[in-house]
Design a protein around this motif. Structure first.
Motif, PDB file in Angstrom:
ATOM      1  N   PHE A 161       0.717  -1.251   0.294  1.00 35.84           N
ATOM      2  CA  PHE A 161      -0.235  -0.713  -0.533  1.00 35.84           C
ATOM      3  C   PHE A 161       0.866   1.296   0.046  1.00 35.84           C
ATOM      4  N   ARG A 162       0.276   2.438  -0.827  1.00 32.34           N
ATOM      5  CA  ARG A 162       1.228   3.718  -0.586  1.00 32.34           C
ATOM      6  C   ARG A 162       0.785   3.889   1.079  1.00 32.34           C
ATOM      7  N   GLN A 163       0.066   4.250   1.067  1.00 32.60           N
ATOM      8  CA  GLN A 163      -0.563   4.749   2.295  1.00 32.60           C
ATOM      9  C   GLN A 163      -0.416   4.610   3.721  1.00 32.60           C
ATOM     10  N   ARG A 164      -0.189   4.872   4.763  1.00 29.53           N
ATOM     11  CA  ARG A 164       0.318   4.689   5.703  1.00 29.53           C
ATOM     12  C   ARG A 164      -0.503   3.639   6.442  1.00 29.53           C
ATOM     13  N   ALA A 165      -1.919   4.151   6.874  1.00 35.05           N
ATOM     14  CA  ALA A 165      -2.920   3.275   7.814  1.00 35.05           C
ATOM     15  C   ALA A 165      -3.486   2.724   6.678  1.00 35.05           C
ATOM     16  N   SER A 166      -2.979   1.466   6.157  1.00 35.68           N
ATOM     17  CA  SER A 166      -3.108   0.341   4.977  1.00 35.68           C
ATOM     18  C   SER A 166      -4.419  -0.546   5.994  1.00 35.68           C
ATOM     19  N   PRO A 167      -5.314  -0.725   5.452  1.00 38.97           N
ATOM     20  CA  PRO A 167      -5.828  -2.099   6.064  1.00 38.97           C
ATOM     21  C   PRO A 167      -5.389  -3.702   5.956  1.00 38.97           C
ATOM     22  N   GLU A 168      -5.006  -4.112   7.133  1.00 37.59           N
ATOM     23  CA  GLU A 168      -5.221  -5.971   6.623  1.00 37.59           C
ATOM     24  C   GLU A 168      -5.430  -6.501   6.295  1.00 37.59           C
ATOM     25  N   LEU A 169      -5.652  -6.959   4.948  1.00 44.44           N
ATOM     26  CA  LEU A 169      -6.422  -7.329   3.804  1.00 44.44           C
ATOM     27  C   LEU A 169      -6.383  -9.097   3.969  1.00 44.44           C
ATOM     28  N   LEU A 170      -6.321 -10.013   4.163  1.00 43.19           N
ATOM     29  CA  LEU A 170      -6.649 -11.478   3.680  1.00 43.19           C
ATOM     30  C   LEU A 170      -7.433 -12.238   3.065  1.00 43.19           C
ATOM     31  N   GLU A 171      -6.752 -13.518   2.168  1.00 43.96           N
ATOM     32  CA  GLU A 171      -7.975 -13.586   0.841  1.00 43.96           C
ATOM     33  C   GLU A 171      -8.239 -15.072   2.160  1.00 43.96           C
ATOM     34  N   LEU A 172      -9.959 -14.654   1.541  1.00 48.55           N
ATOM     35  CA  LEU A 172     -10.595 -16.298   2.146  1.00 48.55           C
ATOM     36  C   LEU A 172      -9.733 -17.738   1.441  1.00 48.55           C
ATOM     37  N   GLU A 173      -9.936 -18.640   2.521  1.00 46.21           N
ATOM     38  CA  GLU A 173     -10.534 -19.527   1.660  1.00 46.21           C
ATOM     39  C   GLU A 173     -11.728 -20.219   1.275  1.00 46.21           C
ATOM     40  N   LEU A 174     -11.941 -20.657   0.201  1.00 47.83           N
ATOM     41  CA  LEU A 174     -13.601 -20.650  -0.332  1.00 47.83           C
ATOM     42  C   LEU A 174     -12.904 -22.344  -1.185  1.00 47.83           C
ATOM     43  N   LEU A 175     -13.487 -23.402  -0.456  1.00 48.32           N
ATOM     44  CA  LEU A 175     -13.389 -24.435  -0.619  1.00 48.32           C
ATOM     45  C   LEU A 175     -14.356 -24.935  -2.070  1.00 48.32           C
ATOM     46  N   PRO A 176     -13.987 -25.388  -3.103  1.00 48.64           N
ATOM     47  CA  PRO A 176     -14.923 -26.003  -4.166  1.00 48.64           C
ATOM     48  C   PRO A 176     -15.569 -26.875  -3.896  1.00 48.64           C
ATOM     49  N   VAL A 177     -17.194 -26.838  -2.912  1.00 51.13           N
ATOM     50  CA  VAL A 177     -18.104 -27.994  -2.613  1.00 51.13           C
ATOM     51  C   VAL A 177     -19.312 -27.512  -2.931  1.00 51.13           C
ATOM     52  N   GLY A 178     -20.441 -28.215  -2.434  1.00 47.56           N
ATOM     53  CA  GLY A 178     -21.865 -28.088  -3.676  1.00 47.56           C
ATOM     54  C   GLY A 178     -21.420 -28.143  -5.189  1.00 47.56           C
ATOM     55  N   LEU A 185     -29.714 -24.686  -6.785  1.00 50.71           N
ATOM     56  CA  LEU A 185     -28.526 -25.217  -5.978  1.00 50.71           C
ATOM     57  C   LEU A 185     -29.017 -26.772  -6.110  1.00 50.71           C
ATOM     58  N   ASP A 186     -28.003 -27.782  -5.601  1.00 47.72           N
ATOM     59  CA  ASP A 186     -28.651 -29.279  -5.798  1.00 47.72           C
ATOM     60  C   ASP A 186     -28.655 -28.971  -3.852  1.00 47.72           C
ATOM     61  N   ALA A 187     -29.407 -29.150  -3.015  1.00 43.74           N
ATOM     62  CA  ALA A 187     -29.294 -29.352  -1.696  1.00 43.74           C
ATOM     63  C   ALA A 187     -28.873 -30.182  -1.057  1.00 43.74           C
ATOM     64  N   SER A 188     -28.715 -32.078  -1.928  1.00 45.50           N
ATOM     65  CA  SER A 188     -27.674 -32.774  -0.879  1.00 45.50           C
ATOM     66  C   SER A 188     -26.204 -33.086  -1.097  1.00 45.50           C
ATOM     67  N   THR A 189     -25.591 -31.761  -2.713  1.00 47.09           N
ATOM     68  CA  THR A 189     -24.369 -31.599  -2.362  1.00 47.09           C
ATOM     69  C   THR A 189     -23.847 -30.306  -1.797  1.00 47.09           C
TER      70      THR A 189
END
Length: 148
Positions: A50-67, A98-102
């Motif tokens: 980030f260029r700015q001093r007060a930058s947020p800490e961004l995390l990538e969410l783990e998004l598992l492939p299911v359903g 969406l297939d409810a069983s999955t």
């Protein structure tokens, strides 16, 4: 694959989606959601500069492939998925069913296995985000159906 690497600038909401299949979250927002008891939320570090001093800490969410999508919303004359990569070459249906069983019982946020760019969350996730006032995402209701 490693963390997302790059430059970032500007103001960010609690959620950020640089591309439709990736969802970043500010650490504080993730901690609030985890404190609400939401299931399967895991944030992975990013390497954003980030260029700015007060930058947020961004995390990538783990998004598992299911359903999966329900077969009733797919064309009846479709080819089987690719034997090599498992992906189907069918455009996303206009009305997603969406297939409810999955659907998983242990995750409140995930991606679909057969349409991996589609991020799906539970009503619990939506309710928690609204209750906590977390912005940066838009929710659309979906219908589920079991096999007949």
């Amino acid at each position: 694959m490693g963390p997302i690497v790059g430059k970032a600038q500007g103001r960010f909401g609690q959620f950020v989606s640089p591309v439709p299949w990736i969802l970043l979250v500010q650490r504080e927002a993730l901690e609030k959601l985890q404190a609400e008891g939401l299931r399967g939320l895991k944030g992975c570090r990013t390497d954003l500069r980030f260029r700015q001093r007060a930058s947020p800490e961004l995390l990538e969410l783990e998004l598992l492939p299911v359903g999966k999508v329900h077969p009733d919303c797919l064309p009846p004359t479709r080819k089987p998925p690719c034997a090599r990569c498992g992906q189907n070459r069918i455009p996303l249906p206009d009305k997603l069913l969406l297939d409810a069983s999955t659907l998983p019982n242990h995750l409140d946020l995930f991606r679909l296995e057969d349409y991996s760019t589609e991020l799906i969350c539970t009503e619990r996730f939506v309710d928690a985000c609204k209750r906590l006032g977390l912005g940066g995402v838009v929710f659309h209701p979906l219908t589920t159906r079991g096999h007949s």
